[in-house]
Scaffold this active site. Structure first.
Site, PDB file in Angstrom:
ATOM      1  N   HIS A 123     163.632  67.059  69.801  1.00 24.79           N
ATOM      2  CA  HIS A 123     164.102  67.363  71.156  1.00 24.79           C
ATOM      3  C   HIS A 123     165.513  67.974  71.106  1.00 24.79           C
ATOM      4  O   HIS A 123     165.780  68.996  71.748  1.00 24.79           O
ATOM      5  CB  HIS A 123     164.087  66.075  71.996  1.00 24.79           C
ATOM      6  CG  HIS A 123     164.615  66.219  73.378  1.00 24.79           C
ATOM      7  ND1 HIS A 123     163.798  66.433  74.478  1.00 24.79           N
ATOM      8  CD2 HIS A 123     165.878  66.191  73.868  1.00 24.79           C
ATOM      9  CE1 HIS A 123     164.541  66.520  75.568  1.00 24.79           C
ATOM     10  NE2 HIS A 123     165.809  66.378  75.229  1.00 24.79           N
ATOM     11  N   GLU A 124     166.396  67.359  70.343  1.00 21.98           N
ATOM     12  CA  GLU A 124     167.784  67.848  70.301  1.00 21.98           C
ATOM     13  C   GLU A 124     167.882  69.202  69.601  1.00 21.98           C
ATOM     14  O   GLU A 124     168.607  70.096  70.058  1.00 21.98           O
ATOM     15  CB  GLU A 124     168.688  66.819  69.624  1.00 21.98           C
ATOM     16  CG  GLU A 124     168.824  65.506  70.392  1.00 21.98           C
ATOM     17  CD  GLU A 124     169.350  65.694  71.820  1.00 21.98           C
ATOM     18  OE1 GLU A 124     170.143  66.621  72.057  1.00 21.98           O
ATOM     19  OE2 GLU A 124     168.933  64.914  72.703  1.00 21.98           O
ATOM     20  N   HIS A 127     166.967  71.892  71.938  1.00 24.01           N
ATOM     21  CA  HIS A 127     168.068  72.314  72.818  1.00 24.01           C
ATOM     22  C   HIS A 127     168.941  73.361  72.110  1.00 24.01           C
ATOM     23  O   HIS A 127     169.362  74.350  72.715  1.00 24.01           O
ATOM     24  CB  HIS A 127     168.965  71.120  73.175  1.00 24.01           C
ATOM     25  CG  HIS A 127     168.487  70.282  74.335  1.00 24.01           C
ATOM     26  ND1 HIS A 127     168.146  70.815  75.554  1.00 24.01           N
ATOM     27  CD2 HIS A 127     168.351  68.937  74.470  1.00 24.01           C
ATOM     28  CE1 HIS A 127     167.797  69.830  76.384  1.00 24.01           C
ATOM     29  NE2 HIS A 127     167.906  68.678  75.760  1.00 24.01           N
ATOM     30  N   GLU A 184     165.358  70.488  79.975  1.00 22.05           N
ATOM     31  CA  GLU A 184     164.888  69.228  79.401  1.00 22.05           C
ATOM     32  C   GLU A 184     163.403  69.297  79.071  1.00 22.05           C
ATOM     33  O   GLU A 184     162.972  68.865  78.001  1.00 22.05           O
ATOM     34  CB  GLU A 184     165.162  68.064  80.365  1.00 22.05           C
ATOM     35  CG  GLU A 184     166.620  67.635  80.424  1.00 22.05           C
ATOM     36  CD  GLU A 184     167.170  67.251  79.054  1.00 22.05           C
ATOM     37  OE1 GLU A 184     166.398  66.941  78.135  1.00 22.05           O
ATOM     38  OE2 GLU A 184     168.403  67.278  78.911  1.00 22.05           O
TER      39      GLU A 184
HETATM   40 ZN   LIG Z   1     167.632  66.599  76.317  1.00 26.60          ZN
END
Ligand SMILES: [Zn+2]
Length: 269
Positions: A123-124, A127, A184
């Protein structure tokens, strides 16, 4: 008027970008070079203020999972670094542009094993590779330019505090700006594909977010959740993306799944 025309030209030349995997079009007015430089500076700034945990028992799994994800993230210009920060209260992690990643020990009990850690890091890292921080900085610059301060777009770039905030690390500098819901969800989506390609079972993401949500029922909302979609929405989206992710997982060589040293986050030193 003239400023607007120049801005428009600038947006057409410099602002045309697309997010990896989702192909979402993005307004980005920050060069990868500038972003990478700021990311490295911000990383140093956070690490200097943090308690870096260099015990092999905690750094080992973060390095191992991180390297597998980095290998499929396909960013030849990134110089990946993985650091563990000792803070059992922070259920969080971050990845800055240029591949600078940190995991707080507080997320170890939620991640539970290396597959859960792959959800967090996927997830990171998503980003970072989708340039969400640069996108947010660009929105600010475009807004400033809209007020005819063209210098804000063409002039000197943002400082490291801006990038800290843009990457959701505002807590460390006193302000907190969340990513947008779109960003997100996109990080969930891309993260799921990255973990699958790295050989981690993407179905583990559902269990991970459930564990995270259970913790949120307690005293305080974990930071990793604070700005993220509600659990119902997230689970629904992940189920919808699994048919896209699973073929990657089937084709990948399996990553070893090992329990994380959960005690590491609370043990006295
Ligand atoms: Zn996030």
């Amino acid at each position: 008027m003239r400023g607007g025309a120049v801005l428009l030209a600038f947006l057409l030349v410099g602002g045309c970008a697309r997010a990896p995997y989702t192909n979402r079009s993005q307004l980005i007015l920050v060069s990868p070079e500038e972003e990478t430089k700021l990311g490295a500076q911000a990383y140093q700034q956070v690490l200097a203020k943090s308690r870096v945990d260099s015990r092999p028992v905690v750094v080992g799994p973060v390095e191992a999972v991180g390297r597998r994800l980095a290998a499929v993230a396909n960013q030849p210009d990134y110089q990946w670094r993985f650091t563990v920060i000792e803070d059992p209260k922070q259920q969080n992690a971050f990845a800055l542009p240029g591949g600078k990643v940190a995991v707080y020990t507080g997320i170890f009990p939620v991640a539970a094993d290396t597959n859960g850690l792959a959800v967090v890091l996927g997830h990171e890292i998503a980003h970072a590779i989708a340039r969400h921080g640069a996108e947010r900085m660009s929105q600010t610059r475009a807004a400033q330019a809209g007020q005819s301060v063209l210098g804000a777009v063409l002039g000197s770039g943002p400082g490291t505090e801006t990038i800290l905030v843009a990457y959701g690390l505002g807590a460390q500098v006193g302000v907190l700006l969340p990513y947008s819901r779109t960003q997100e969800s996109e990080a969930d989506h891309i993260g799921l594909l990255l973990m699958a390609r790295a050989g981690y079972d993407p179905r583990g993401a559902l269990a991970f977010w459930q564990r995270m949500e259970q913790r949120a029922g307690g005293d305080a909302t974990p930071q990793f959740l604070a700005t993220h979609p509600s659990h119902g929405t997230r689970a629904q989206q992940i189920r919808a993306w699994l048919p896209e992710a699973l073929p990657y997982f089937e084709a990948a060589s399996r990553a070893p799944v090992e329990p994380l040293p959960v005690q590491a986050s609370t043990a006295a030193r």
